[in-house]
Write a protein that holds these residues in place. Structure first.
Motif, mmCIF file in Angstrom:
data_model
loop_
_atom_site.group_PDB
_atom_site.id
_atom_site.type_symbol
_atom_site.label_atom_id
_atom_site.label_comp_id
_atom_site.label_asym_id
_atom_site.label_seq_id
_atom_site.Cartn_x
_atom_site.Cartn_y
_atom_site.Cartn_z
ATOM 1 N N VAL A 197 -3.190 18.300 -1.134
ATOM 2 C CA VAL A 197 -3.856 17.984 0.131
ATOM 3 C C VAL A 197 -4.657 16.685 -0.004
ATOM 4 O O VAL A 197 -4.595 15.800 0.871
ATOM 5 N N ALA A 198 -5.397 16.561 -1.094
ATOM 6 C CA ALA A 198 -6.217 15.364 -1.304
ATOM 7 C C ALA A 198 -5.354 14.115 -1.392
ATOM 8 O O ALA A 198 -5.673 13.071 -0.802
ATOM 9 N N ARG A 199 -4.234 14.205 -2.106
ATOM 10 C CA ARG A 199 -3.362 13.046 -2.261
ATOM 11 C C ARG A 199 -2.694 12.667 -0.931
ATOM 12 O O ARG A 199 -2.515 11.482 -0.640
ATOM 13 N N VAL A 200 -2.318 13.663 -0.134
ATOM 14 C CA VAL A 200 -1.723 13.368 1.164
ATOM 15 C C VAL A 200 -2.746 12.684 2.076
ATOM 16 O O VAL A 200 -2.447 11.684 2.749
ATOM 17 N N LEU A 201 -3.975 13.199 2.096
ATOM 18 C CA LEU A 201 -5.033 12.565 2.886
ATOM 19 C C LEU A 201 -5.241 11.114 2.449
ATOM 20 O O LEU A 201 -5.378 10.213 3.290
ATOM 21 N N HIS A 202 -5.249 10.908 1.150
ATOM 22 C CA HIS A 202 -5.461 9.549 0.653
ATOM 23 C C HIS A 202 -4.269 8.653 0.937
ATOM 24 O O HIS A 202 -4.424 7.445 1.167
ATOM 25 N N GLY A 203 -3.055 9.208 0.923
ATOM 26 C CA GLY A 203 -1.893 8.406 1.263
ATOM 27 C C GLY A 203 -1.964 7.886 2.683
ATOM 28 O O GLY A 203 -1.772 6.682 2.946
ATOM 29 N N PHE A 204 -2.262 8.781 3.623
ATOM 30 C CA PHE A 204 -2.417 8.365 5.019
ATOM 31 C C PHE A 204 -3.549 7.354 5.170
ATOM 32 O O PHE A 204 -3.417 6.344 5.873
ATOM 33 N N ALA A 205 -4.681 7.630 4.525
ATOM 34 C CA ALA A 205 -5.857 6.774 4.671
ATOM 35 C C ALA A 205 -5.632 5.391 4.086
ATOM 36 O O ALA A 205 -5.922 4.367 4.728
ATOM 37 N N VAL A 206 -5.111 5.328 2.861
ATOM 38 C CA VAL A 206 -4.921 4.033 2.198
ATOM 39 C C VAL A 206 -3.867 3.207 2.928
ATOM 40 O O VAL A 206 -4.034 1.998 3.128
ATOM 41 N N GLY A 207 -2.761 3.861 3.350
ATOM 42 C CA GLY A 207 -1.757 3.128 4.113
ATOM 43 C C GLY A 207 -2.345 2.518 5.371
ATOM 44 O O GLY A 207 -2.083 1.353 5.710
ATOM 45 N N ALA A 208 -3.184 3.281 6.070
ATOM 46 C CA ALA A 208 -3.803 2.784 7.304
ATOM 47 C C ALA A 208 -4.790 1.654 7.017
ATOM 48 O O ALA A 208 -4.851 0.659 7.757
#
Length: 410
Positions: free
Chosen positions: A113-124
């Motif tokens: 969950v943490a990595r998915v949140l960070h993937g979306f956030a960093v990409g944005a």
């Protein structure tokens, strides 16, 4: 600002009154990329505490790449429609949420969950932040690209070393590093709150997913650039997930600073090479980076096999230098030949392949490490990637020069 003020005038006023916004955005992007790499020294601790196999580590790592890929494809039109600032506010808040999940994680599901949140956030943050930088300094596109690449590597270097030191010597190795990063991210959130919107062209942009497509006229150049980046990013994926543990075992140490330091040295030298490469024609630098990365991968295998700490660190420095040369120069070459009308489509295709190259080989390496061991699959994997780098360099030698290296295509 009066109602009669034009969008162009508003943008100029923003640039003139908020000169601090440009360096603040660079720092925020560096922090975001650093946070994406920060768990690298800690994966071994997670594996020991929760007793999971190497493939779990690589799946957790790859969850970030997949989420970032989705974010990159959709965020561009969202930031054009609703503004950079709103996207950045949401993304930075999501980044903090991911750090909170890391701090309270009790199992593998929470890490995913943490990595998915960070993937979306960093990409944005990367997409909207890059657009905002160009909004603020539209005449400095090439310089901004160079500064962004260097900032990314600085962010990785500082975040990985800081995480490793905090985890090794701090009171709570799986909480304290993320808490420190959360404080820094909160400062970034304050900066975005204080920042004025940079995108004010007055158009209602339709929301869409960036469509990957490559015009036939640049197919050869695209293949050369994409293959080089795919090879280098597959190395990056394994370096951020498995190499800290492999290097530490080879050197006979369980100190987290050593494993994290290997990754940090690689990132630091990648930044150095990207700074130096701007003086060399892009295609020539990319070919040199491809062939150099192939050689550096074999040097890294020999250093790990020898088990000497300084040899491993030196090999990471050499690999980082040529990795940065291959990635940065391949991207620069592609930017010089892509037609202006197709930039969005081509860059979407480029990053789709880059993120897939980060995720898929990393998961395959994790699966192989589960079947055999991480140490035993390290050499075959690095040799396979070295062959891919040689192929990319050879392809570059065969690609005709469609445009002069130093002149952007129109």
């Amino acid at each position: 600002m009066s109602l009669a003020t034009s969008p162009a005038t508003a943008a100029t006023e923003t640039r003139e009154t908020q000169r601090w916004a440009y360096p603040a955005l660079l720092a925020l992007m560096a922090l975001a990329i650093g946070i994406s790499a920060s768990p690298a020294p800690l994966y071994g601790l997670y594996a020991d505490e929760w007793h999971f196999a190497p493939i779990t580590t690589t799946v957790v790592f790859s969850a970030y790449a997949v989420a970032a890929l989705v974010s990159v494809l959709v965020v561009g039109s969202i930031s054009d429609r609703f503004g950079r600032r709103r996207v950045l506010l949401t993304a930075v808040a999501t980044l903090i949420a991911g750090l909170v999940v890391f701090m309270t994680a009790g199992g593998v599901a929470a890490l995913l969950v943490a990595r998915v949140l960070h993937g979306f956030a960093v990409g944005a943050i990367v997409v909207a932040g890059s657009a905002a930088l160009l909004d603020l300094r539209p005449a400095e596109g090439a310089a901004t690209g160079k500064r962004t690449g260097v900032a990314f590597n600085i962010g990785i270097t500082i975040a990985v070393v800081g995480t490793a030191v905090d985890a090794q010597y701090g009171p709570s190795p799986l909480v304290a590093p993320y808490a420190a990063l959360a404080v820094l991210t909160a400062l970034g959130l304050v900066a975005v709150i204080l920042m004025r919107e940079t995108h004010r062209d007055g158009r209602a942009v339709a929301l869409h997913i960036a469509r990957p497509r490559v015009p036939a006229s640049i197919a050869a150049d695209f293949s050369f650039s994409a293959l080089g980046v795919m090879a280098s990013w597959s190395v990056l994926g394994v370096f951020l997930s498995l190499v800290p543990g492999i290097a530490s075992r080879a050197a006979g140490t369980d100190n987290l600073v050593f494993g994290g330091g290997v990754v940090a040295v690689m990132a630091a030298f990648a930044g150095v090479s990207q700074l130096l490469a701007v003086r060399v024609p892009a295609k020539r630098a990319a070919i040199t980076g491809d062939f150099g990365t192939a050689a550096a991968l074999l040097i890294t295998v020999a250093a790990v096999d020898a088990g000497g700490r300084w040899e491993i660190v030196a090999a990471a420095a050499i690999l980082g230098f040529f990795f940065g040369l291959a990635f940065g120069s391949s991207l620069r070459h592609l930017g010089q030949v892509v037609p202006a009308a197709h930039r969005g489509e081509v860059m979407s295709a480029f990053y789709v392949l880059a993120y897939l190259a980060m995720a898929v080989p990393t998961v395959l390496a994790g699966w192989a490490a589960t079947t055999w061991s991480a140490d035993s699959v390290f050499t075959p994997f690095m040799v396979a990637v070295a062959l891919a780098c040689l192929l990319a360099g050879g392809l570059g030698l065969r690609v005709p020069r469609l445009t002069p290296d130093a002149v952007p295509a129109h």
